[in-house]
Scaffold this active site. Structure first.
Site, mmCIF file in Angstrom:
data_model
loop_
_atom_site.group_PDB
_atom_site.id
_atom_site.type_symbol
_atom_site.label_atom_id
_atom_site.label_comp_id
_atom_site.label_asym_id
_atom_site.label_seq_id
_atom_site.Cartn_x
_atom_site.Cartn_y
_atom_site.Cartn_z
ATOM 1 N N GLU A 24 36.739 -53.676 27.953
ATOM 2 C CA GLU A 24 36.465 -53.255 28.798
ATOM 3 C C GLU A 24 37.469 -53.770 29.758
ATOM 4 O OE1 GLU A 24 34.412 -51.724 29.925
ATOM 5 O OE2 GLU A 24 32.342 -51.373 28.484
ATOM 6 N N GLU A 58 32.304 -61.325 6.423
ATOM 7 C CA GLU A 58 31.765 -62.800 7.366
ATOM 8 C C GLU A 58 31.792 -63.894 6.491
ATOM 9 O OE1 GLU A 58 26.927 -63.396 6.954
ATOM 10 O OE2 GLU A 58 27.810 -62.260 8.440
#
Length: 313
Positions: free
Chosen positions: A94, A125
């Site tokens: 963004e 992960e």
């Protein structure tokens, strides 16, 4: 394959985490009317902002340290797995349209790469080495800031990212939702927003995810304010890449200057559509090239450029 002993140890570790705690009072939640479940969930969500507020001193210190490095040309890099990684990628993505940053300036890394944005990548992960390799590809250095994001504060990818970045001299921030987390200990700046157990046991995309989103909003937005990407509360560095943003650009110039539409159009035409430059043209009473020069000399800070314009006038 993970050994039985290792799984037992991990299970014991998870049992100590607030984010994994079981809420016995909700054991029959699936039998409640839908509106009652929504009411319970909403009441829990209402506590998240308060939990974030308790960490504002740590958040502010991390922002100031980040802004100092980014002002020298450094980057802001988020690193996480699963929901935490997706939130980092979202925040980073963004920044270019909102603040006209280069895509390389704010970067989101997620364990397992872009495929992990829409599907689970098994084992990603759990790898500190994978995090180190991802950071090495960016050539992390002393002017950069790396934010490890993990609700539990124990995710190896996030911890590995922070440890590797710290070894490279970068500023490190650990964002988690458990107090005394391994991630927080590994980072220079620990931001531990303790939101308590989730509605669904261990589903940290809920309150923990909301808390992380709120903190990431602060990290990027306030850092950009410190870097001169705004004028007051106006997004003067917005990139007009579509019709909505082109309309917003004109509204921002109007709000900042109060100028008539014809003057706004002329100023934007003279500055190739750059909002900040157009505002300087109108308020500083300078031409487009001068506006560009003054902003460059002021490192993009519009207020400083306006002061310089008025001083030379």
């Amino acid at each position: 394959m993970t050994s039985t002993a290792a799984l037992a140890a991990l299970r014991a570790q998870l049992a100590t985490l607030t984010t994994e705690a079981f809420r016995p009072e909700l054991a029959d939640i699936d039998q409640l009317p839908t509106q009652d479940i929504a009411k319970i969930m909403n009441a829990g969500d209402a506590t998240v902002a308060t939990a974030v507020a308790e960490r504002l001193p740590e958040i502010a210190a991390a922002i100031d340290a980040t802004a100092t490095r980014m002002a020298r040309g450094g980057r802001l890099v988020y690193a996480g797995a699963g929901t935490a990684g997706r939130l980092g990628v979202l925040d980073a993505s963004e920044c270019p349209p909102t603040f006209n940053t280069d895509p390389s300036q704010v970067v989101g890394l997620i364990a397992g790469g872009s495929r992990a944005l829409v599907t689970a990548v098994e084992g990603a992960e759990d790898s500190e080495k994978l995090a180190a390799a991802d950071l090495d590809s960016l050539r992390i250095g002393p002017d950069d800031t790396v934010v490890g994001i993990s609700a539990s504060g124990r995710t190896p990818y996030a911890i590995g990212a922070v440890r590797h970045a710290r070894g490279a001299g970068a500023l490190t921030i650990g964002l988690s939702c458990n107090a005394g987390s391994e991630l927080g200990t590994a980072a220079e700046h620990a931001i531990e927003v303790v939101v308590g157990p989730e509605l669904l046991t261990g589903s940290t995309r809920l309150k923990a995810g909301t808390a992380q989103k709120l903190v990431l909003n602060m990290l990027s937005t306030i850092t950009m304010i410190r870097l001169g990407k705004t004028y007051g509360n106006l997004m003067v560095d917005v990139r007009a890449s579509n019709e909505k943003l082109r309309a917003r650009s004109r509204r921002i110039v109007s709000l900042a200057t109060g100028a008539p539409d014809a003057d706004i159009e002329a100023a934007l035409a003279e500055t190739d559509g750059e909002v900040k430059d157009a505002i300087l043209v109108l308020l500083g009473e300078v031409d487009g090239p001068t506006a560009g020069r003054l902003l460059k000399e002021a490192d993009g800070h519009l207020r400083a450029a306006l002061h310089a314009a008025h001083s030379q006038g």
